[in-house]
Design a protein around this motif. Sequence first.
Motif, mmCIF file in Angstrom:
data_model
loop_
_atom_site.group_PDB
_atom_site.id
_atom_site.type_symbol
_atom_site.label_atom_id
_atom_site.label_comp_id
_atom_site.label_asym_id
_atom_site.label_seq_id
_atom_site.Cartn_x
_atom_site.Cartn_y
_atom_site.Cartn_z
ATOM 1 N N ALA A 198 48.678 32.759 43.312
ATOM 2 C CA ALA A 198 47.569 31.822 42.983
ATOM 3 C C ALA A 198 46.805 31.903 41.725
ATOM 4 O O ALA A 198 46.624 33.233 41.452
ATOM 5 C CB ALA A 198 46.620 31.741 44.242
ATOM 6 N N PRO A 199 46.907 31.089 40.710
ATOM 7 C CA PRO A 199 45.993 31.461 39.852
ATOM 8 C C PRO A 199 44.406 31.989 39.904
ATOM 9 O O PRO A 199 43.904 31.187 40.900
ATOM 10 C CB PRO A 199 46.066 30.037 38.829
ATOM 11 C CG PRO A 199 46.133 29.021 39.900
ATOM 12 C CD PRO A 199 47.038 29.807 41.097
ATOM 13 N N PRO A 200 43.989 32.943 39.291
ATOM 14 C CA PRO A 200 42.449 33.413 39.783
ATOM 15 C C PRO A 200 41.773 32.292 39.146
ATOM 16 O O PRO A 200 41.619 31.967 38.211
ATOM 17 C CB PRO A 200 42.344 34.687 38.734
ATOM 18 C CG PRO A 200 43.494 34.711 37.816
ATOM 19 C CD PRO A 200 44.489 33.775 38.333
ATOM 20 N N GLU A 201 40.565 32.068 40.098
ATOM 21 C CA GLU A 201 39.460 31.289 39.782
ATOM 22 C C GLU A 201 38.688 31.832 38.803
ATOM 23 O O GLU A 201 38.190 31.107 37.942
ATOM 24 C CB GLU A 201 38.565 30.917 41.252
ATOM 25 C CG GLU A 201 39.551 30.363 42.201
ATOM 26 C CD GLU A 201 39.839 31.231 43.100
ATOM 27 O OE1 GLU A 201 39.437 32.551 43.397
ATOM 28 O OE2 GLU A 201 41.119 31.232 43.639
ATOM 29 N N THR A 202 38.372 32.962 38.830
ATOM 30 C CA THR A 202 37.515 33.786 37.867
ATOM 31 C C THR A 202 38.155 35.148 38.005
ATOM 32 O O THR A 202 38.700 35.423 39.231
ATOM 33 C CB THR A 202 36.319 33.904 38.282
ATOM 34 O OG1 THR A 202 35.782 34.393 39.545
ATOM 35 C CG2 THR A 202 35.415 32.466 38.022
ATOM 36 N N ASP A 203 38.136 36.051 37.140
ATOM 37 C CA ASP A 203 38.717 37.285 37.243
ATOM 38 C C ASP A 203 37.712 38.132 37.492
ATOM 39 O O ASP A 203 36.676 38.472 37.275
ATOM 40 C CB ASP A 203 39.062 37.573 35.519
ATOM 41 C CG ASP A 203 39.897 39.232 35.693
ATOM 42 O OD1 ASP A 203 40.120 39.403 36.698
ATOM 43 O OD2 ASP A 203 39.945 39.639 34.327
ATOM 44 N N PRO A 204 38.064 38.825 39.049
ATOM 45 C CA PRO A 204 36.874 39.617 39.544
ATOM 46 C C PRO A 204 37.000 40.951 38.794
ATOM 47 O O PRO A 204 36.059 41.669 39.130
ATOM 48 C CB PRO A 204 37.548 39.717 41.170
ATOM 49 C CG PRO A 204 39.074 39.479 40.764
ATOM 50 C CD PRO A 204 39.296 38.362 39.781
ATOM 51 N N GLY B 207 46.051 44.607 43.926
ATOM 52 C CA GLY B 207 45.426 44.350 45.222
ATOM 53 C C GLY B 207 44.693 42.997 45.163
ATOM 54 O O GLY B 207 45.018 42.350 46.311
ATOM 55 N N PHE B 208 44.096 42.801 44.151
ATOM 56 C CA PHE B 208 43.423 41.535 44.243
ATOM 57 C C PHE B 208 44.359 40.226 43.976
ATOM 58 O O PHE B 208 44.146 39.110 44.640
ATOM 59 C CB PHE B 208 42.123 41.566 42.836
ATOM 60 C CG PHE B 208 41.002 42.153 43.063
ATOM 61 C CD1 PHE B 208 40.065 41.539 43.774
ATOM 62 C CD2 PHE B 208 40.871 43.523 42.867
ATOM 63 C CE1 PHE B 208 38.843 42.031 43.923
ATOM 64 C CE2 PHE B 208 39.677 44.172 43.220
ATOM 65 C CZ PHE B 208 38.660 43.388 43.744
ATOM 66 N N ALA B 209 45.413 40.489 43.147
ATOM 67 C CA ALA B 209 46.396 39.394 43.220
ATOM 68 C C ALA B 209 47.099 38.979 44.689
ATOM 69 O O ALA B 209 47.163 38.020 44.998
ATOM 70 C CB ALA B 209 47.428 39.727 42.316
ATOM 71 N N ARG B 210 47.293 40.243 45.592
ATOM 72 C CA ARG B 210 47.761 39.974 46.722
ATOM 73 C C ARG B 210 46.736 39.249 47.733
ATOM 74 O O ARG B 210 47.183 38.382 48.400
ATOM 75 C CB ARG B 210 47.984 41.397 47.307
ATOM 76 C CG ARG B 210 48.573 41.422 48.645
ATOM 77 C CD ARG B 210 50.023 40.782 49.057
ATOM 78 N NE ARG B 210 50.395 40.940 50.360
ATOM 79 C CZ ARG B 210 51.367 40.485 50.860
ATOM 80 N NH1 ARG B 210 52.274 39.748 49.944
ATOM 81 N NH2 ARG B 210 51.706 40.394 52.048
#
Length: 181
Positions: A122-128, A144-147
Motif C-alpha cells: 500500500a502506498p503511504p498516505e503520509t510518511d509517518p 514495521g510501518f509498511a507491514r
Amino acid sequence: MAQLKLDEVLGTLLKNKRFAANLRRVMVLTMWKQVVGPLIAQKSWPVRISDGVLQVRVSSHAWCDQLHLLTPQILERYNTLLGRASVKKIEFRQGSRSKVGVEDPHSLHPLFPPRGEAIPAAPPETDPLAHITNPEVRAALAPGFARLRATRAWKEAHGWTRCEACGKVYHLTAGCPWCKK
C-alpha cells in the motif's frame, strides 16, 4: 498542538514500568518457539504468565516429563534473551490447544492473509516517519510501518471495517461485536 517525536514517545513508554512489564510478558509468550526450538514448540505452547510463573500446555504426559527435566535450560535461555529474570518458574500441564470459539468475531474471518497470499504494497498516505531525522531509527521502523499499512489495506479489501464508536476493527456486518453498536 505540538507534535511529539517518535523517539520521545517510545522513551516515555519504555520508562513506564507497567508498559515495560506488559511488554516483557508478551515477549515471554511470543518467544516460546525461539527459546525451546521448533520440535518442542510443536508439542507445547505457552498459555499465560503471571507473577513470573509461565504456564505451558503440553500435548502428552511424556513431553510434560521431558520438559520438567529441561526447565533449568529453558529458564536460562529466557533470561539470556530477555536480559532479566522475567520467568522464575514454569508449570507444565497436559492439555490440548483451545479452539477459537464461534462467539469470537475473529474466528470466522482471518486476521491476516493466509500463507502464500501476497499482501499488496500500500502506498503511504503520509510518511509517518517524516519527522525522524536519525536514519538508523527510520530504517529500523520503516518495515514495521509498511507491514501495518499493507495489513490495513488487506483488511479493507476483505471487508473489515472500523467501528466509529469504539475504534476497533471487525468483520461482521450486523454491528460491532465489541461495543454492540
